[in-house]
Design an enzyme around this catalytic site. Sequence first.
Site, PDB file in Angstrom:
ATOM      1  N   GLN A 273      -1.776 -24.762 -14.047  1.00  0.00           N
ATOM      2  CA  GLN A 273      -1.729 -26.198 -13.797  1.00  0.00           C
ATOM      3  C   GLN A 273      -1.041 -26.933 -14.949  1.00  0.00           C
ATOM      4  O   GLN A 273      -0.282 -27.878 -14.722  1.00  0.00           O
ATOM      5  CB  GLN A 273      -3.133 -26.749 -13.532  1.00  0.00           C
ATOM      6  CG  GLN A 273      -3.680 -26.262 -12.196  1.00  0.00           C
ATOM      7  CD  GLN A 273      -4.818 -27.103 -11.666  1.00  0.00           C
ATOM      8  OE1 GLN A 273      -4.894 -28.300 -11.921  1.00  0.00           O
ATOM      9  NE2 GLN A 273      -5.695 -26.477 -10.890  1.00  0.00           N
TER      10      GLN A 273
ATOM     11  N   HIS B 135     -10.948 -21.423  -5.609  1.00  0.00           N
ATOM     12  CA  HIS B 135      -9.867 -22.108  -6.327  1.00  0.00           C
ATOM     13  C   HIS B 135     -10.249 -23.545  -6.656  1.00  0.00           C
ATOM     14  O   HIS B 135     -10.889 -24.220  -5.853  1.00  0.00           O
ATOM     15  CB  HIS B 135      -8.577 -22.084  -5.493  1.00  0.00           C
ATOM     16  CG  HIS B 135      -7.901 -20.760  -5.543  1.00  0.00           C
ATOM     17  ND1 HIS B 135      -6.834 -20.504  -6.366  1.00  0.00           N
ATOM     18  CD2 HIS B 135      -8.167 -19.602  -4.903  1.00  0.00           C
ATOM     19  CE1 HIS B 135      -6.474 -19.246  -6.219  1.00  0.00           C
ATOM     20  NE2 HIS B 135      -7.271 -18.675  -5.335  1.00  0.00           N
ATOM     21  N   PRO B 136      -9.816 -24.024  -7.835  1.00  0.00           N
ATOM     22  CA  PRO B 136     -10.097 -25.415  -8.207  1.00  0.00           C
ATOM     23  C   PRO B 136      -9.136 -26.369  -7.494  1.00  0.00           C
ATOM     24  O   PRO B 136      -8.062 -25.964  -7.044  1.00  0.00           O
ATOM     25  CB  PRO B 136      -9.835 -25.421  -9.719  1.00  0.00           C
ATOM     26  CG  PRO B 136      -8.768 -24.384  -9.900  1.00  0.00           C
ATOM     27  CD  PRO B 136      -9.085 -23.307  -8.880  1.00  0.00           C
TER      28      PRO B 136
ATOM     29  N   ALA C 258       0.928 -22.086  -5.365  1.00  0.00           N
ATOM     30  CA  ALA C 258       1.363 -21.445  -6.605  1.00  0.00           C
ATOM     31  C   ALA C 258       2.178 -22.487  -7.376  1.00  0.00           C
ATOM     32  O   ALA C 258       3.338 -22.728  -7.060  1.00  0.00           O
ATOM     33  CB  ALA C 258       2.188 -20.196  -6.307  1.00  0.00           C
TER      34      ALA C 258
ATOM     35  N   GLN D  29      -5.980 -22.948 -15.635  1.00  0.00           N
ATOM     36  CA  GLN D  29      -5.618 -23.970 -16.621  1.00  0.00           C
ATOM     37  C   GLN D  29      -4.160 -23.829 -17.035  1.00  0.00           C
ATOM     38  O   GLN D  29      -3.425 -24.820 -17.085  1.00  0.00           O
ATOM     39  CB  GLN D  29      -6.516 -23.868 -17.855  1.00  0.00           C
ATOM     40  CG  GLN D  29      -7.913 -24.362 -17.628  1.00  0.00           C
ATOM     41  CD  GLN D  29      -8.803 -24.161 -18.846  1.00  0.00           C
ATOM     42  OE1 GLN D  29      -8.428 -23.506 -19.821  1.00  0.00           O
ATOM     43  NE2 GLN D  29      -9.995 -24.721 -18.791  1.00  0.00           N
TER      44      GLN D  29
END
Length: 176
Positions: free
Chosen positions: A87, A70-71, A121, A84
């Site tokens: 977020q 995960h980023p 999440a 993307q």
Amino acid sequence: MTRLTVEDLNQADKERFVDAVGDVYEESPWVAKRTWSEQPFSSIDGLQQAMANTVQDASQQKQLELLRAHPDLGERTEMTDESQEEQASAGLDRLPPAQYETFQTLNDTYRDKFGFPFIMAVKDESVGTIQQAMEDRIDHSRSKEFQTALNEVNVIAALRLEELTVPRDGTQEQHA
């Protein structure tokens, strides 16, 4: 895109199944590969539970690899389309410079303490809610936070699976 049904997924061979749902767990198609053998699934919820069980039954090293896929939240680097979009829905792609720095500091502190990125999440959450969760969870023990992060990964996967599949009412929505 036509959404998939549980019947579509139950009839899929392993390759097609992994192509269809392999991305619901960030950069971790192994979850779908291992879950495929659990067919048939009684429902999409049953599929999601089977996938969550696959994660829970994996070795701690495999779970850690999943978390590390995960980023960082608010990071301005290359990430999957799904990350993307999630977020962006929370405004993390538009943080003002001072708040971006705060997020980077929190991300670094969290990663240094736990050895994996902060995972939540974030779809449709507020930046303030996310920042508060980061601040609160930094105080967790590693074992508590490891389990919390895995739980969040499963929530993210469930939301992604929901996007790919026919809603509970059975209508076939079309997505661009």
